[in-house]
Design a protein around this motif. Structure first.
Motif, PDB file in Angstrom:
ATOM      1  N   ARG A  72       0.824  -1.205   0.000  1.00 34.68           N
ATOM      2  CA  ARG A  72       0.000   0.000   0.000  1.00 34.68           C
ATOM      3  C   ARG A  72       0.862   1.261   0.000  1.00 34.68           C
ATOM      4  O   ARG A  72       0.516   2.255  -0.647  1.00 34.68           O
ATOM      5  CB  ARG A  72      -0.917   0.005   1.226  1.00 34.68           C
ATOM      6  N   PHE A  73       1.972   1.226   0.718  1.00 31.10           N
ATOM      7  CA  PHE A  73       2.828   2.411   0.762  1.00 31.10           C
ATOM      8  C   PHE A  73       3.484   2.664  -0.586  1.00 31.10           C
ATOM      9  O   PHE A  73       3.480   3.792  -1.097  1.00 31.10           O
ATOM     10  CB  PHE A  73       3.906   2.261   1.843  1.00 31.10           C
ATOM     11  N   TYR A  74       4.061   1.609  -1.182  1.00 31.80           N
ATOM     12  CA  TYR A  74       4.850   1.816  -2.391  1.00 31.80           C
ATOM     13  C   TYR A  74       4.007   1.882  -3.669  1.00 31.80           C
ATOM     14  O   TYR A  74       4.561   2.082  -4.747  1.00 31.80           O
ATOM     15  CB  TYR A  74       5.938   0.750  -2.504  1.00 31.80           C
ATOM     16  N   THR A  88      10.343  -2.043   5.463  1.00 33.58           N
ATOM     17  CA  THR A  88      10.094  -3.457   5.754  1.00 33.58           C
ATOM     18  C   THR A  88       9.984  -3.682   7.261  1.00 33.58           C
ATOM     19  O   THR A  88       9.022  -4.295   7.749  1.00 33.58           O
ATOM     20  CB  THR A  88      11.233  -4.325   5.182  1.00 33.58           C
ATOM     21  N   ALA A  89      10.962  -3.190   7.998  1.00 31.54           N
ATOM     22  CA  ALA A  89      10.944  -3.332   9.463  1.00 31.54           C
ATOM     23  C   ALA A  89       9.741  -2.624  10.065  1.00 31.54           C
ATOM     24  O   ALA A  89       9.097  -3.134  10.994  1.00 31.54           O
ATOM     25  CB  ALA A  89      12.237  -2.781  10.049  1.00 31.54           C
ATOM     26  N   THR A  90       9.409  -1.448   9.541  1.00 30.17           N
ATOM     27  CA  THR A  90       8.296  -0.661  10.061  1.00 30.17           C
ATOM     28  C   THR A  90       6.967  -1.372   9.843  1.00 30.17           C
ATOM     29  O   THR A  90       6.103  -1.377  10.731  1.00 30.17           O
ATOM     30  CB  THR A  90       8.265   0.722   9.389  1.00 30.17           C
ATOM     31  N   CYS A  91       6.786  -1.962   8.682  1.00 28.07           N
ATOM     32  CA  CYS A  91       5.543  -2.667   8.382  1.00 28.07           C
ATOM     33  C   CYS A  91       5.339  -3.861   9.318  1.00 28.07           C
ATOM     34  O   CYS A  91       4.224  -4.130   9.769  1.00 28.07           O
ATOM     35  CB  CYS A  91       5.531  -3.128   6.929  1.00 28.07           C
ATOM     36  N   VAL A  92       6.423  -4.566   9.606  1.00 31.07           N
ATOM     37  CA  VAL A  92       6.331  -5.688  10.548  1.00 31.07           C
ATOM     38  C   VAL A  92       5.946  -5.173  11.937  1.00 31.07           C
ATOM     39  O   VAL A  92       5.069  -5.735  12.602  1.00 31.07           O
ATOM     40  CB  VAL A  92       7.652  -6.468  10.609  1.00 31.07           C
ATOM     41  N   TYR A  93       6.588  -4.109  12.357  1.00 36.29           N
ATOM     42  CA  TYR A  93       6.313  -3.529  13.680  1.00 36.29           C
ATOM     43  C   TYR A  93       4.854  -3.101  13.800  1.00 36.29           C
ATOM     44  O   TYR A  93       4.178  -3.413  14.791  1.00 36.29           O
ATOM     45  CB  TYR A  93       7.245  -2.336  13.905  1.00 36.29           C
ATOM     46  N   LEU A  94       4.342  -2.400  12.773  1.00 35.57           N
ATOM     47  CA  LEU A  94       2.960  -1.924  12.819  1.00 35.57           C
ATOM     48  C   LEU A  94       1.975  -3.083  12.728  1.00 35.57           C
ATOM     49  O   LEU A  94       0.974  -3.105  13.458  1.00 35.57           O
ATOM     50  CB  LEU A  94       2.718  -0.933  11.676  1.00 35.57           C
ATOM     51  N   TYR A 138       4.786   8.068   8.771  1.00 34.99           N
ATOM     52  CA  TYR A 138       4.627   8.229   7.330  1.00 34.99           C
ATOM     53  C   TYR A 138       3.747   7.137   6.752  1.00 34.99           C
ATOM     54  O   TYR A 138       2.895   7.383   5.884  1.00 34.99           O
ATOM     55  CB  TYR A 138       5.992   8.200   6.638  1.00 34.99           C
ATOM     56  N   LEU A 139       3.955   5.921   7.222  1.00 35.03           N
ATOM     57  CA  LEU A 139       3.182   4.785   6.734  1.00 35.03           C
ATOM     58  C   LEU A 139       1.703   4.951   7.065  1.00 35.03           C
ATOM     59  O   LEU A 139       0.829   4.762   6.202  1.00 35.03           O
ATOM     60  CB  LEU A 139       3.729   3.490   7.343  1.00 35.03           C
ATOM     61  N   LEU A 140       1.404   5.314   8.297  1.00 34.48           N
ATOM     62  CA  LEU A 140       0.014   5.503   8.715  1.00 34.48           C
ATOM     63  C   LEU A 140      -0.654   6.607   7.901  1.00 34.48           C
ATOM     64  O   LEU A 140      -1.803   6.473   7.463  1.00 34.48           O
ATOM     65  CB  LEU A 140      -0.035   5.841  10.209  1.00 34.48           C
ATOM     66  N   GLU A 141       0.063   7.694   7.705  1.00 36.69           N
ATOM     67  CA  GLU A 141      -0.492   8.809   6.945  1.00 36.69           C
ATOM     68  C   GLU A 141      -0.746   8.411   5.497  1.00 36.69           C
ATOM     69  O   GLU A 141      -1.783   8.760   4.918  1.00 36.69           O
ATOM     70  CB  GLU A 141       0.469  10.003   7.006  1.00 36.69           C
ATOM     71  N   GLU A 142       0.194   7.684   4.903  1.00 35.83           N
ATOM     72  CA  GLU A 142       0.045   7.265   3.503  1.00 35.83           C
ATOM     73  C   GLU A 142      -1.159   6.345   3.326  1.00 35.83           C
ATOM     74  O   GLU A 142      -1.874   6.409   2.313  1.00 35.83           O
ATOM     75  CB  GLU A 142       1.315   6.572   3.020  1.00 35.83           C
ATOM     76  N   MET A 143      -1.401   5.484   4.313  1.00 36.06           N
ATOM     77  CA  MET A 143      -2.529   4.559   4.234  1.00 36.06           C
ATOM     78  C   MET A 143      -3.826   5.199   4.731  1.00 36.06           C
ATOM     79  O   MET A 143      -4.855   4.540   4.812  1.00 36.06           O
ATOM     80  CB  MET A 143      -2.232   3.291   5.034  1.00 36.06           C
ATOM     81  N   LYS A 144      -3.738   6.496   5.095  1.00 30.91           N
ATOM     82  CA  LYS A 144      -4.896   7.224   5.614  1.00 30.91           C
ATOM     83  C   LYS A 144      -5.501   6.513   6.825  1.00 30.91           C
ATOM     84  O   LYS A 144      -6.722   6.523   7.029  1.00 30.91           O
ATOM     85  CB  LYS A 144      -5.939   7.432   4.519  1.00 30.91           C
ATOM     86  N   PHE A 145      -4.636   5.871   7.593  1.00 34.27           N
ATOM     87  CA  PHE A 145      -4.981   5.184   8.831  1.00 34.27           C
ATOM     88  C   PHE A 145      -5.978   4.044   8.613  1.00 34.27           C
ATOM     89  O   PHE A 145      -6.617   3.587   9.558  1.00 34.27           O
ATOM     90  CB  PHE A 145      -5.505   6.177   9.874  1.00 34.27           C
TER      91      PHE A 145
END
Length: 266
Positions: A72-74, A88-94, A138-145
């Motif tokens: 979704r981010f890319y 990659t690390a951030t997506c796993v964490y979230l 950044y990830l949360l914002e890009e996915m519009k939560f």
């Protein structure tokens, strides 16, 4: 049937058409990257997320959620915008937090770093836990939560209560669903279509407990557009064909070439 439920679900609003997906990808694609190389990149990062997930011992569904977040981010960003290893690390964490199996950010950072080192010494990961925390925003914002992800796994289990696959067939279908996350089909097709395609591809007609006639009737009763199912089957077979030319050790250099080419074009 399950198909009718999924077709009416709210998540349908977030699926892309093939045309929309191609348009979005073309917006940040470099011209000297072949279709095969792009597919190799998708395989590589889905596998990297799985590698991290295995190190921290999380369920396959959580790993799949992380892969979907990465995709979704890319869709709207390039590797030049945010380093893909950090993402990659951030997506796993979230994904761990969202699926109620949280792990400390320092632990995810450490295991991610270890996973990258296992693959290649060419992978540079000069990030710390604060970078993951910032990247998460950044990830949360890009996915519009919008954090909900519907997976084919549960659909497979639900449908199997009627078809009653033999254990080897069920395991094969589950593995095929795993492989589907190396493609973008989860962004295009509803989960039930992917699940049915996986069952179809695992040769359920002659491996299940139903007779061939009963199995064919079961497919007909699903009220699913088999054109979509066969499209997914075809895309999976195409990926398996590309997979035969995939070499993991070559990908880190390809990643940095991709980033450099994007930078040069800016």
């Amino acid at each position: 049937m399950a198909a009718n439920y999924w077709e009416s679900s709210q998540f349908q609003r977030f699926l892309l058409t093939r045309y929309e997906l191609a348009e979005l990808e073309s917006g940040h694609m470099v011209h000297n990257l072949s279709v095969t190389e792009v597919t190799h990149l998708k395989i590589f990062f889905a596998n990297m997320i799985m590698r991290i997930g295995k190190r921290i011992r999380i369920r396959q569904e959580i790993i799949a959620t992380a892969v979907v977040y990465f995709k979704r981010f890319y869709i709207n960003n390039s590797f030049y915008d945010i380093d893909p290893y950090l993402m990659t690390a951030t997506c796993v964490y979230l994904a761990c937090k969202v699926d109620e199996n949280p792990h400390h950010i320092k632990y995810v950072w450490s295991e991610s770093k270890g996973a990258f080192a296992e693959v290649s010494t060419d992978i540079r990961f000069p990030f710390d836990v604060s970078d993951i925390a910032e990247c998460e925003s950044y990830l949360l914002e890009e996915m519009k939560f919008y954090l909900v992800v519907y997976h084919p796994y549960q659909v497979l289990i639900d449908l199997n209560t009627h078809l009653k696959l033999a254990k080897p067939s069920l395991q094969a279908a589950w593995s095929i669903i795993n492989d589907s996350f190396c493609t973008d089909m989860i962004l295009v097709y509803p989960p039930h279509v992917i699940a049915i395609a996986a069952m179809f591809l695992s040769r359920v007609v002659d491996q299940g407990s139903l007779s061939e006639t009963d199995a064919l009737q079961w497919y007909a009763d699903l009220n699913v557009d088999m054109t979509d199912v066969l499209q997914v089957v075809g895309e999976l077979l195409a990926v398996y064909d590309v997979w035969s030319t995939y070499s993991e050790w070559r990908i880190p250099e390809l990643v940095y070439r991709y980033i450099a080419d994007i930078a040069a074009s800016c």
